[in-house]
Design an enzyme around this catalytic site. Sequence first.
Site, short mmCIF file in Angstrom:
data_model
loop_
_atom_site.label_atom_id
_atom_site.label_comp_id
_atom_site.label_asym_id
_atom_site.label_seq_id
_atom_site.Cartn_x
_atom_site.Cartn_y
_atom_site.Cartn_z
N CYS A 113 0.82 -1.22 0.00
CA CYS A 113 0.00 0.00 0.00
C CYS A 113 0.85 1.26 0.00
O CYS A 113 0.33 2.36 -0.15
CB CYS A 113 -0.91 0.02 1.22
N HIS A 252 -2.98 7.03 4.76
CA HIS A 252 -3.45 5.85 4.04
C HIS A 252 -4.83 5.47 4.58
O HIS A 252 -5.03 5.36 5.79
CB HIS A 252 -2.44 4.71 4.25
N ASN A 282 -10.20 0.44 1.30
CA ASN A 282 -8.75 0.52 1.18
C ASN A 282 -8.37 0.23 -0.27
O ASN A 282 -8.56 -0.89 -0.75
CB ASN A 282 -8.12 -0.49 2.15
O1 UT7 Z 1 -3.48 -1.44 3.78
C1 UT7 Z 1 -2.64 -2.36 4.41
C2 UT7 Z 1 -2.84 -2.35 5.82
N1 UT7 Z 1 -4.04 -3.03 6.20
C3 UT7 Z 1 -4.67 -2.64 7.29
O2 UT7 Z 1 -4.27 -1.65 7.84
C4 UT7 Z 1 -5.77 -3.48 7.88
C5 UT7 Z 1 -5.58 -3.57 9.34
N2 UT7 Z 1 -6.53 -4.37 10.05
C6 UT7 Z 1 -7.84 -4.05 10.22
O3 UT7 Z 1 -8.31 -3.07 9.69
C7 UT7 Z 1 -8.67 -4.87 11.17
O4 UT7 Z 1 -7.82 -5.74 11.89
C8 UT7 Z 1 -9.80 -5.68 10.50
C9 UT7 Z 1 -10.87 -4.74 10.03
C10 UT7 Z 1 -9.24 -6.50 9.35
C11 UT7 Z 1 -10.43 -6.63 11.52
O5 UT7 Z 1 -10.91 -5.90 12.64
P1 UT7 Z 1 -10.58 -6.41 14.12
O6 UT7 Z 1 -11.25 -5.48 15.02
O7 UT7 Z 1 -9.08 -6.53 14.23
O8 UT7 Z 1 -11.31 -7.79 14.16
P2 UT7 Z 1 -10.69 -9.22 14.46
O9 UT7 Z 1 -9.86 -9.68 13.33
O10 UT7 Z 1 -10.09 -9.21 15.83
O11 UT7 Z 1 -12.01 -10.10 14.51
C12 UT7 Z 1 -12.99 -9.91 15.55
C13 UT7 Z 1 -14.17 -10.82 15.25
C14 UT7 Z 1 -13.75 -12.26 14.98
O12 UT7 Z 1 -14.74 -13.11 15.55
P3 UT7 Z 1 -14.49 -13.81 16.98
O13 UT7 Z 1 -13.25 -14.64 16.80
O14 UT7 Z 1 -14.30 -12.69 17.95
O15 UT7 Z 1 -15.75 -14.60 17.17
C15 UT7 Z 1 -13.82 -12.36 13.48
O16 UT7 Z 1 -14.06 -13.69 13.05
O17 UT7 Z 1 -14.86 -10.38 14.08
C16 UT7 Z 1 -15.01 -11.48 13.17
N3 UT7 Z 1 -14.98 -10.95 11.83
C17 UT7 Z 1 -16.09 -10.51 11.20
N4 UT7 Z 1 -17.38 -10.47 11.59
C18 UT7 Z 1 -18.27 -9.97 10.72
C19 UT7 Z 1 -13.92 -10.75 10.99
N5 UT7 Z 1 -14.33 -10.23 9.84
C20 UT7 Z 1 -15.67 -10.06 9.94
C21 UT7 Z 1 -16.65 -9.55 9.08
N6 UT7 Z 1 -17.93 -9.52 9.50
N7 UT7 Z 1 -16.35 -9.08 7.85
#
Ligand code: UT7
Length: 325
Positions: A113, A252, A282
Amino acid sequence: MSFVRFLGTGSAAPEKVLANADLEKIVDTSDEWIQTRTGIRERRIADPGTATSDIAYDACVRALESASVDPVDLDAIIVGTVTPDYLFPSTACILQSRLGARHIMAFDVLAGCSGFMYALQAGKGIIDGGNAKKVLVIGAETLSTIMDFQDRSTCILFGDGAGAAVLSESDTPGIMSITMGANGSQWELLYMPGGGSRIPASEESIRNRSHFLKMAGQEVFKEAVKAIESSSLEAIRLADLTPDDIDLFIPHQANYRILEAVRKRIGLPVEKVFSNLDRYGNTSSASVPIALDEAVRSGRVKKDDKILISVFGAGFTWGAAVVNW
Ligand code: UT7
């Protein structure tokens, strides 16, 4: 003394909108989850057959128009992308021909990115070294082509688009500072396994869904906040400014919670942060140049404003710059 300035900007995105409600029908997710966790409402998705150079071309034409520069006056074209039309030749060469530029140097940079910032640094360096007067730098992506629409943790985040800028040699200050960095020790946290020399395309690689982006979101989130904060503060320091001198911060556009965390750590008020994340998601290398172009065209950027731009991406790579507009 000679400087490097932005002469003009342009951006483009496919017309097709993929809203959170559309994703609810594809994976187990909800509009509420996506908006709360990321700030994204919708993203643009290219039609099948549309390649990165197609979107980039429109952004380039707009940037050249706004800069009042004819393509034959360009001395270099540099594209930051992780979704080139082909592994080779470069997307920059395809654009060189399509724009009708002279037989100037044209190449792609691969920096996740951070591609636009790396292209910017390369373009500035070529001008500073006396090898060019005008350089077209582009960040362009068709990320939908590497999205796994069975993986709800990634397919809700990314979108397609392109942004471009014409850089020029100048007698007055433009790019006041740039700082860049990379740390390859955690490259597996964000990558695409298949299609390169490690895992060439095969029936097995397709079966294993290796040709899609993989990301460990939480870990990437933490690294992004740290790197964007430190590189932004470094760029401000190198420009001999303080955070109070910054008129607009264009980070970004990855996740609204990252933007907020970084904004607070740097100590900037909400109104000084530009975000269009809700409408594009993104767009990787395209995110900062699209946001910059929208900020300029909407009148948020005025002459001599001090603009802070910053990026973070796969590699990991990062970078920040302060620009006197
Ligand atoms: O451009 C390059 C750089 N990229 C980034 O900067 C991305 C950085 N990361 C993020 O933006 C975030 O980490 C995400 C948006 C990808 C994820 O958010 P999070 O708050 O870190 O969520 P998580 O991965 O800790 O997941 C929390 C829960 C999980 O369920 P459990 O295990 O708590 O039951 C996931 O399975 O949310 C669940 N989950 C979803 N639920 C509904 C993950 N994706 C989804 C979804 N819809 N799309």
